[in-house]
Design a protein around this motif. Structure first.
Motif, PDB file in Angstrom:
ATOM      1  N   PRO A   1       0.815  -1.223   0.000  1.00  0.00           N
ATOM      2  CA  PRO A   1       0.000   0.000   0.000  1.00  0.00           C
ATOM      3  C   PRO A   1       0.846   1.270   0.000  1.00  0.00           C
ATOM      4  CG  PRO A   1      -0.171  -1.151   2.111  1.00  0.00           C
ATOM      5  CD  PRO A   1       0.473  -2.087   1.157  1.00  0.00           C
ATOM      6  N   ALA A   2       2.060   1.220   0.596  1.00  0.00           N
ATOM      7  CA  ALA A   2       2.937   2.397   0.548  1.00  0.00           C
ATOM      8  C   ALA A   2       3.332   2.701  -0.887  1.00  0.00           C
ATOM      9  CB  ALA A   2       4.180   2.163   1.401  1.00  0.00           C
ATOM     10  N   SER A   3       3.587   1.645  -1.676  1.00  0.00           N
ATOM     11  CA  SER A   3       3.900   1.840  -3.088  1.00  0.00           C
ATOM     12  C   SER A   3       2.700   2.387  -3.853  1.00  0.00           C
ATOM     13  CB  SER A   3       4.345   0.510  -3.697  1.00  0.00           C
ATOM     14  OG  SER A   3       4.588   0.638  -5.077  1.00  0.00           O
ATOM     15  N   MET A   4       1.505   1.933  -3.492  1.00  0.00           N
ATOM     16  CA  MET A   4       0.285   2.456  -4.131  1.00  0.00           C
ATOM     17  C   MET A   4       0.090   3.925  -3.789  1.00  0.00           C
ATOM     18  SD  MET A   4      -2.182  -0.852  -3.397  1.00  0.00           S
ATOM     19  CE  MET A   4      -3.626  -0.065  -4.128  1.00  0.00           C
ATOM     20  N   ILE A   5       0.477   4.319  -2.587  1.00  0.00           N
ATOM     21  CA  ILE A   5       0.386   5.733  -2.204  1.00  0.00           C
ATOM     22  C   ILE A   5       1.352   6.569  -3.036  1.00  0.00           C
ATOM     23  CG2 ILE A   5       0.805   7.363  -0.314  1.00  0.00           C
ATOM     24  CD1 ILE A   5      -0.187   5.145   1.593  1.00  0.00           C
ATOM     25  N   GLN A   6       2.540   6.039  -3.321  1.00  0.00           N
ATOM     26  CA  GLN A   6       3.471   6.750  -4.200  1.00  0.00           C
ATOM     27  C   GLN A   6       2.865   6.956  -5.582  1.00  0.00           C
ATOM     28  OE1 GLN A   6       7.073   4.338  -3.942  1.00  0.00           O
ATOM     29  NE2 GLN A   6       8.034   5.943  -2.731  1.00  0.00           N
ATOM     30  N   ASP A   7       2.173   5.922  -6.093  1.00  0.00           N
ATOM     31  CA  ASP A   7       1.484   6.066  -7.381  1.00  0.00           C
ATOM     32  C   ASP A   7       0.417   7.150  -7.305  1.00  0.00           C
ATOM     33  OD1 ASP A   7       3.036   4.052  -8.428  1.00  0.00           O
ATOM     34  OD2 ASP A   7       1.564   2.478  -8.029  1.00  0.00           O
ATOM     35  N   LEU A   8      -0.276   7.219  -6.162  1.00  0.00           N
ATOM     36  CA  LEU A   8      -1.286   8.267  -5.976  1.00  0.00           C
ATOM     37  C   LEU A   8      -0.650   9.657  -6.026  1.00  0.00           C
ATOM     38  CD1 LEU A   8      -4.143   9.226  -5.236  1.00  0.00           C
ATOM     39  CD2 LEU A   8      -3.543   8.879  -2.830  1.00  0.00           C
ATOM     40  N   ILE A   9       0.517   9.795  -5.402  1.00  0.00           N
ATOM     41  CA  ILE A   9       1.207  11.093  -5.423  1.00  0.00           C
ATOM     42  C   ILE A   9       1.590  11.463  -6.849  1.00  0.00           C
ATOM     43  CG2 ILE A   9       3.247  12.345  -4.648  1.00  0.00           C
ATOM     44  CD1 ILE A   9       3.187  10.693  -2.097  1.00  0.00           C
ATOM     45  N   TRP A  10       2.132  10.489  -7.599  1.00  0.00           N
ATOM     46  CA  TRP A  10       2.479  10.763  -8.998  1.00  0.00           C
ATOM     47  C   TRP A  10       1.247  11.203  -9.785  1.00  0.00           C
ATOM     48  CZ3 TRP A  10       7.108  11.787 -10.287  1.00  0.00           C
ATOM     49  CH2 TRP A  10       8.203  11.126  -9.717  1.00  0.00           C
ATOM     50  N   GLU A  11       0.131  10.543  -9.534  1.00  0.00           N
ATOM     51  CA  GLU A  11      -1.107  10.893 -10.238  1.00  0.00           C
ATOM     52  C   GLU A  11      -1.542  12.317  -9.910  1.00  0.00           C
ATOM     53  OE1 GLU A  11      -5.827   9.618 -10.133  1.00  0.00           O
ATOM     54  OE2 GLU A  11      -4.304   8.169  -9.511  1.00  0.00           O
ATOM     55  N   ARG A  12      -1.454  12.708  -8.639  1.00  0.00           N
ATOM     56  CA  ARG A  12      -1.835  14.063  -8.244  1.00  0.00           C
ATOM     57  C   ARG A  12      -0.854  15.093  -8.811  1.00  0.00           C
ATOM     58  NH1 ARG A  12      -6.728  14.408  -7.402  1.00  0.00           N
ATOM     59  NH2 ARG A  12      -6.503  16.240  -6.051  1.00  0.00           N
ATOM     60  N   GLN A  13       0.431  14.719  -8.877  1.00  0.00           N
ATOM     61  CA  GLN A  13       1.415  15.621  -9.471  1.00  0.00           C
ATOM     62  C   GLN A  13       1.122  15.850 -10.947  1.00  0.00           C
ATOM     63  OE1 GLN A  13       5.151  13.658  -8.301  1.00  0.00           O
ATOM     64  NE2 GLN A  13       5.711  15.523  -7.244  1.00  0.00           N
ATOM     65  N   GLU A  14       0.773  14.782 -11.647  1.00  0.00           N
ATOM     66  CA  GLU A  14       0.445  14.926 -13.064  1.00  0.00           C
ATOM     67  C   GLU A  14      -0.788  15.796 -13.258  1.00  0.00           C
ATOM     68  OE1 GLU A  14       2.172  13.974 -15.729  1.00  0.00           O
ATOM     69  OE2 GLU A  14       3.710  13.431 -14.267  1.00  0.00           O
ATOM     70  N   ARG A  15      -1.747  15.637 -12.367  1.00  0.00           N
ATOM     71  CA  ARG A  15      -2.950  16.484 -12.442  1.00  0.00           C
ATOM     72  C   ARG A  15      -2.582  17.940 -12.202  1.00  0.00           C
ATOM     73  NH1 ARG A  15      -7.170  18.443 -14.715  1.00  0.00           N
ATOM     74  NH2 ARG A  15      -8.680  19.366 -13.279  1.00  0.00           N
ATOM     75  N   GLN A  16      -1.676  18.182 -11.245  1.00  0.00           N
ATOM     76  CA  GLN A  16      -1.227  19.545 -10.989  1.00  0.00           C
ATOM     77  C   GLN A  16      -0.519  20.127 -12.213  1.00  0.00           C
ATOM     78  OE1 GLN A  16       2.035  20.107  -8.205  1.00  0.00           O
ATOM     79  NE2 GLN A  16       0.989  21.853  -7.287  1.00  0.00           N
ATOM     80  N   LYS A  17       0.302  19.312 -12.878  1.00  0.00           N
ATOM     81  CA  LYS A  17       0.993  19.777 -14.077  1.00  0.00           C
ATOM     82  C   LYS A  17       0.011  20.119 -15.184  1.00  0.00           C
ATOM     83  CE  LYS A  17       5.284  17.208 -13.241  1.00  0.00           C
ATOM     84  NZ  LYS A  17       6.167  16.109 -13.709  1.00  0.00           N
TER      85      LYS A  17
END
Length: 441
Positions: A34-50
């Motif tokens: 789940p920690a790795s899945m949270i990292q994927d979530l952060i990447w997804e939010r970063q891409e949305r911010q971009k």
């Protein structure tokens, strides 16, 4: 009288705590999923911010780079019969400006944008042309043009007009050549090589550009002097040169640069595209303090440390108190530790990262402390667990905040933690651990 018989403990009983330690290691590894899945979530939010940032900047204006003015003089290449350009940089370049910043918000994301009002002035001299390998007779002075590189022309918000030796010149979009920069504006300035006074005259122009996040300049003058002020309270001065003078407070900033031609890696004049005119660029970034995704990603990287240490704290309580914790209880505590990161990400999108970290860690520590008090029926043990978690989360925050000293502080912190564990574990009677323990309900 029947002889007494002694029942030997089973393999499981004799190695109960060793098996529990292996189970804890297994649980830590499982919870890294789940920690790795949270990292994927952060990447997804970063891409949305971009995506949101790109959408806003496409309408307002992207990060701007101002280069020039540069004098471009065409000449004919005798061997090829084609036209090339000689570029002459100003002897003196002064840029005085003000950044009028604001935040544009789309959804939950903020983008720093600005409206820059600048005055450019300086002088040119044809003396620098003596160092180029182009015959003077081949220069077409009457077709000379003055170029200003602007990285995003959509941000120009005024009709740029230059005064040169008392005459006004209106700029048009485009550049005569892409040797120096890909986009910009230009104006024809017919010159007479015999008129030395005209070549040494002063120029002045007003330039207004809109942009986002960053503005930078190229030190094209033999002496380049830039002075920028703004009401933005948190600038970041990066790239090639820091300001010679700076003043930053909660009301804004004022920064001044003075750069000589000896500080850069290109001369005052050359022909063609021999040099990278952007190699010495410098400027200002309108730093957004709430860059939470990068800090959240750094926090997640320490998940194995938080989960592992928390589990082993409970494990040593088992050893010292002789009261076993059910595997399901370990799983629930581990899930609470993982939910901390989703809380951190979601709250930091609404508040600043520091406050989000305090709230998220406070909720997580409170939940685990209350659960421990209920499971052990002991407020003393719960208070000890809570205090330890406060120190642990505080330690992790210090590490992720101290970018340059993170490795040193992390190494020293782990050494201290290991020393504390070794100190308390010295009193454990490892040879008696096979005796029956009291389960925690």
């Amino acid at each position: 009288m029947e002889p007494s018989t002694t029942v030997s403990p089973s393999f499981f009983d004799r190695h109960l705590y060793a098996l529990k330690a292996l189970f804890i290691v297994f649980m830590v590894l499982i919870l890294l999923i789940p920690a790795s899945m949270i990292q994927d979530l952060i990447w997804e939010r970063q891409e949305r911010q971009k995506e949101v940032t790109s959408e806003i900047t496409s309408r307002w204006g992207a990060a701007q780079n101002i280069t020039g003015p540069v004098l471009a003089i065409p000449y004919t290449v005798a061997s090829k019969g084609t036209t090339a350009y000689v570029y002459l940089l100003p002897e003196l370049l002064k840029i005085n400006g003000e950044l009028l910043p604001q935040k544009l918000k789309r959804s939950i994301f903020n983008v720093a944008v600005y409206d820059a009002k600048m005055q450019l002035s300086g002088t040119f001299s044809k003396e620098a042309l003596a160092n180029i390998d182009v015959p003077a007779a081949s220069l077409r002075w009457e077709q000379a043009a003055l170029l200003i590189g602007i990285s995003d022309l959509r941000g120009i918000d005024n009709q740029v007009q230059m005064t040169w030796n008392g005459k006004s010149y209106m700029f048009n979009p485009g550049v005569v050549s892409t040797d120096l920069f890909a986009s910009g504006i230009q104006t024809a300035v017919p010159l007479n090589p015999a008129d030395t006074a005209a070549m040494a005259g002063n120029f002045t122009l007003e330039l207004g550009v809109k942009g986002s996040e960053r503005i930078s300049f190229s030190p094209v003058g033999k002496t380049t002097m830039v002075n920028i002020n703004s009401s933005w309270p948190s600038p970041s001065f990066d790239e090639a040169f820091p300001p010679k003078v700076r003043q930053v407070d909660d009301k804004g900033f004022n920064a001044a640069w003075q750069i000589q031609h000896l500080n850069r890696n290109y001369p005052q004049s050359w022909a063609g595209n021999k040099f990278d005119i952007h190699s010495a660029d410098f400027g200002i970034k309108l730093f957004m303090p709430a860059e939470s995704y990068q800090q959240s990603m750094r926090a997640v990287k320490y998940a194995i440390l938080i989960i592992g240490l928390t589990f082993f704290i409970f494990y040593f309580i088992e050893l010292s108190q002789r009261r076993a914790i059910h595997p399901l209880q370990y799983a629930l505590i581990g899930l609470a530790l993982c939910i901390f990161y989703t809380l951190l990400i979601s709250i930091s999108e609404q508040l600043n990262f520091v406050l989000a970290y305090v709230i998220s860690s406070g909720l997580t520590i409170g939940l685990i402390t209350i659960y421990t008090a209920s499971a052990y029926k002991s407020s003393r043990i719960a208070a000890g667990i809570g205090s330890t978690l406060v120190l642990l989360y505080g330690f992790i925050y210090v590490i992720i905040s101290a970018e340059d000293q993170a490795l040193l502080m992390g190494s020293l912190g782990l050494f201290i933690i290991l020393a504390v564990i070794m100190y308390f574990s010295r009193k454990i009677r490892w040879d008696n651990l096979s005796q029956t323990t009291t389960p925690v309900n």
